[in-house]
Design an enzyme around this catalytic site. Sequence first.
Site: not given
Ligand code: IMP
Length: 197
Positions: A7, A76, A151, A181
């Site tokens: 990531t 994800d 975040f 998560r």
């Molecule tokens: P990924 O990297 O494609 O899994 O994108 C996940 C997106 O979901 C992140 O960029 C955030 O916008 C949102 N997201 C997922 N988990 C969190 C979290 O724990 N806190 C805040 N936003 C999250």
Amino acid sequence: MEILFATGNEHKVAEAAALFEPLGHNVKALVVDGESPEFVEPQANGLEEVARAKIEQARSMVIGTPLADSAILVEDSGLFIHALGGFPGVYSSYVERSLGLGGVLRLLDGSDYRGAEYRAVAIIDLGDRTLRASGVCRGGIAEERRGDGGFGYDPIFIPEEGDGRTFGQMSADEKSALSHRGRALKGLSEPHKSPSK
Ligand code: IMP
């Protein structure tokens, strides 16, 4: 064990490290040729499909490199807002960058129906086997931003099992104890206890 988390999100790496390090595992971001991997995310309906695409791509990136025998972790996740039919869901990252938190709050302006949930699917490839686990954190969308911890959507997400504070107002440990998560990663570390494996 050394776990390479594929990531570019340093917050996700820090959350995984805080969970796995007490169990004796070292977590680092996967870096190939000096770069964090860029994934081609499929036009997918679900997190599961995206996570599976990421693990295949991450594994093929390390073949023939000194990292070939390492454990590789992908995850994800997304925010699913019930009044918006699950939006932004798998598009959470894009919507965060384009609409922003202010734009998401405006979509719910004046609405009392603010239920939402974060969902995560995590997969770890251990070389001889692959484990998968998922986690959900139910809650709602705040009326305004509160706190600057975490975040992404954390300043506007209030977990149902909390005390009314947003994730943005909590410490990393408080968030991890309740978060999607945290639950998915715990499911990987205790696969025999995870109902969603
Ligand atoms: P990924 O990297 O494609 O899994 O994108 C996940 C997106 O979901 C992140 O960029 C955030 O916008 C949102 N997201 C997922 N988990 C969190 C979290 O724990 N806190 C805040 N936003 C999250």
